[in-house]
Design an enzyme around this catalytic site. Structure first.
Site, PDB file in Angstrom:
ATOM      1  CG  ASP A 124      -0.220   0.032   2.540  1.00 49.93           C
ATOM      2  OD1 ASP A 124       1.029  -0.037   2.549  1.00 49.93           O
ATOM      3  OD2 ASP A 124      -0.904   0.112   3.589  1.00 49.93           O
ATOM      4  CG  ASP A 152       9.979  12.578  21.298  1.00 45.80           C
ATOM      5  OD1 ASP A 152      10.858  12.595  20.421  1.00 45.80           O
ATOM      6  OD2 ASP A 152       9.079  13.438  21.396  1.00 45.80           O
ATOM      7  CG  ASP A 181      10.240   7.004  19.720  1.00 47.10           C
ATOM      8  OD1 ASP A 181      10.279   7.834  20.641  1.00 47.10           O
ATOM      9  OD2 ASP A 181      10.899   7.109  18.668  1.00 47.10           O
ATOM     10  CG  HIS A 224      13.504   9.944  13.629  1.00 47.79           C
ATOM     11  ND1 HIS A 224      14.239   9.530  14.716  1.00 47.79           N
ATOM     12  CD2 HIS A 224      12.573  10.805  14.113  1.00 47.79           C
ATOM     13  CE1 HIS A 224      13.779  10.106  15.812  1.00 47.79           C
ATOM     14  NE2 HIS A 224      12.766  10.892  15.474  1.00 47.79           N
ATOM     15  CG  ASP A 225      14.210  14.106  14.480  1.00 51.51           C
ATOM     16  OD1 ASP A 225      13.280  14.127  13.655  1.00 51.51           O
ATOM     17  OD2 ASP A 225      14.030  13.997  15.703  1.00 51.51           O
ATOM     18  CD  GLU A 281      14.558  13.877  20.895  1.00 50.39           C
ATOM     19  OE1 GLU A 281      14.868  14.246  19.744  1.00 50.39           O
ATOM     20  OE2 GLU A 281      13.382  13.761  21.271  1.00 50.39           O
TER      21      GLU A 281
END
Length: 568
Positions: free
Chosen positions: A24, A204, A97, A336-337, A260
């Site tokens: 998808d 996070d 996460d 990812h950042d 983080e």
């Protein structure tokens, strides 16, 4: 096993971009299950999943609407349980996460909270009156706090005529951690997941929970309307909250935790990670990731400076020395950042393989727990897309503010910065093979595939014994075998050299010297000591390396020299 994370290597998975099992265009949990053998072969010990919870996806899953459900395109709760089981069967732990500084504005708590000022959930979030009204009767935010995603950190709610705080997107209202019931519900949710089999948490923005409750203005510069400040991270109760989280959740399980923690110094990191503090195992530092941002710029990270290697080395030295025998480091180049490191500080052209290996070796032979971001192990690179091809809310918000409103950068200048540091560089679909859409999906992916996938893909790397993939495999294996990598001290060599990053690790009678060239130039260096007793542990050139006190270092070369015989 106590402190298992010290010998572990973590592999970060961005589920939306890892592997699409049902075609998808969106990666999913069953796609991850399909690729667990790949991760087992690589040798990683822990996988960290970016958020997989139910979410409207305003910020790619960091806006959670239900902590007890899975985002439907990713699969079901049964799929998640199978992923845990299949990972554990292969000896791989799973870290989730934890996003609890804020929720989605579609979470039931916030939907209730905004209904009225006397709603039972009102105090689950941070609401404040306007400080006044401008000439057009527009409400003025309570203070000058800025959102990390541009603009004010306050959003006006017409229904109840108050502002709510959002340090990130307006779709991500901040939870009120001063409320005891909020914290209790969060801990109950975490225990629910851990009882299901989760092995730990990447937490996070863990140091933003406690706010400066007076909500005073931050100091600002001329022309600066909204301010992002380190004071976000120094709330009066933050250590109390994290110790409470440890007591109510972490201490009950043999788990791994990494927080983080933006704005945190190495000295402060001890307070977060020292065993006696009973908070976290380690934190993510950001200091080394800010080296190439122009200091004092109102354009933030989008004003890019040339890499200052002496400064980068001194940042690593500080963290290695400060936390030695007191806390614990996390080690990362990518996530990812962050953009792809081989494009950011390496050479993603002629020397892509050499520079990727160099960067990996420099990082993995330090003390700490290494984090590999998906695709790093095959040298995936940044991409150059048009603005409309990017999905990231940060890019589009910054473009509106910097280019269209402030006009402090032109369109072309901003796009060059995006090509260098935009977060979507890391979020393009994983490049599994050279088939359509890089083997990620047979449908059109949610984000464009990097056009270099025919040249750079996992299938090709696994067929080449000299590939980046097998280099990472060896680094992971060495960490498990050699005590000096996890226990040795750190001494920086050539601190002021603008091309060479070198250091020595020492543990009892063992020595490990690591030398990397961060440039396309050939360099000559002189090493002290009796080098003829060292063996070559690693090198990224096939040519013979002559060990002597004077060594020629080729472009993007790295080598590691070892003295001693203590391999477990």
């Amino acid at each position: 096993m106590a402190d298992f994370w010290k010998k572990s290597v973590v592999y970060q998975i961005y589920p939306k971009s890892f592997k699409d099992s049902n075609n998808d265009g969106i990666g999913d949990l069953r796609g991850i299950i399909e690729k667990l053998d790949y991760l087992q072969e690589l040798g990683v010990d822990i996988i960290w999943l970016n958020p997989v919870y139910a979410s409207p996806q305003a910020d790619n899953g960091y806006d959670i609407s239900d902590y007890f459900s899975i985002y439907p395109p990713f699969g079901t709760l049964d799929d998640m349980k199978q992923l845990l089981q299949e990972s554990h069967r292969r000896g791989i732990k799973v870290m989730m996460d934890l996003v609890v500084n804020h929720t989605s504005d579609e979470h039931i708590w916030f939907k209730e909270s905004r209904k009225s000022r006397d709603n039972p959930y009102r105090d689950f979030y941070i609401w404040r009156d306007a400080r006044g009204y401008d000439d057009n009767r527009k409400p003025i935010p309570p203070n000058n706090w800025g959102s990390f995603f541009s603009g004010s950190a306050w959003e006006w709610d017409e229904n109840t005529e108050q502002f709510y705080l959002h340090l990130f997107s307006k779709n991500q209202p901040d939870l009120n951690w001063e409320n005891d019931l909020v914290r209790r519900k969060i801990y109950d949710m975490m225990n629910w997941w851990m009882q299901m089999g989760v092995d730990g948490w990447r937490i996070d923005t863990c140091n933003l929970y406690s706010k400066q409750t007076a909500f005073l203005d931050f100091p600002s510069r001329d022309g600066e309307k909204y301010v992002i400040s380190p004071m976000y991270a120094r709330g009066p109760r933050i250590h109390e909250f994290l110790r409470e989280m440890n007591r109510e959740v972490f201490s009950r399980y043999d788990c791994v935790t990494v927080g983080e923690a933006p704005f945190t110094t190495a000295e402060e990191a001890i307070i977060y990670t020292a065993p006696g503090e009973r908070k976290l195992n380690m934190i993510f530092t950001f200091e080394h990731m800010e080296i190439d941002s122009a200091p004092g710029s109102m354009n933030g990270k989008w004003d890019i400076a040339k890499l200052n290697l002496p400064r980068l080395k001194k940042v690593f030295e500080k963290w290695q020395k400060t936390l030695y025998k007191k806390g614990w480091n996390s080690l990362y180049w990518n996530n990812h950042d962050q953009p792809r490191i081989v494009s950011r500080w390496g050479d993603d052209g002629q020397y892509r393989v050499k520079s990727a290996k160099m960067l990996a070796c420099i990082l993995h032979l330090m003390q700490g727990t290494p984090f590999i971001y998906q695709g790093e192990e095959i040298g995936m690179t940044n991409c150059r897309y048009n603005l409309e091809d990017y999905n990231d809310i940060e890019i589009h918000n910054a473009y509106r503010e910097i280019v269209q409103e402030q006009k402090t950068m032109t369109h072309d200048e901003f796009m060059e910065a995006v090509h260098k540091k935009g977060r979507d560089n890391a979020r393009t679909p994983f490049q599994w093979d050279d088939s359509e859409n890089a083997g990620f999906s047979s449908a059109r992916p949610w984000l464009k595939v990097n056009p270099r996938y025919k040249e750079i893909n996992a299938e090709k790397d696994r067929k080449s014994p000299d590939s980046i993939y097998y280099w990472y495999q060896k680094l992971i294996r060495l960490r498990k075998e050699m005590e000096i990598i996890t226990e040795g001290d750190f001494n920086l060599l050539f601190p002021d050299d603008e091309d060479i990053f070198a250091y020595m690790r020492t543990f009892e009678d063992e020595r490990l010297i690591v030398v990397g060239n961060f440039s396309g130039k050939t360099r000559e260096i002189e090493l002290d000591g009796q080098l003829d007793v060292y063996e070559i542990l690693l090198k990224n050139y096939d040519e013979r390396l002559s060990i002597s006190n004077r060594i020629t270092v080729k472009p993007w070369e790295v080598f590691a020299l070892y003295r001693g015989a203590k391999i477990a």
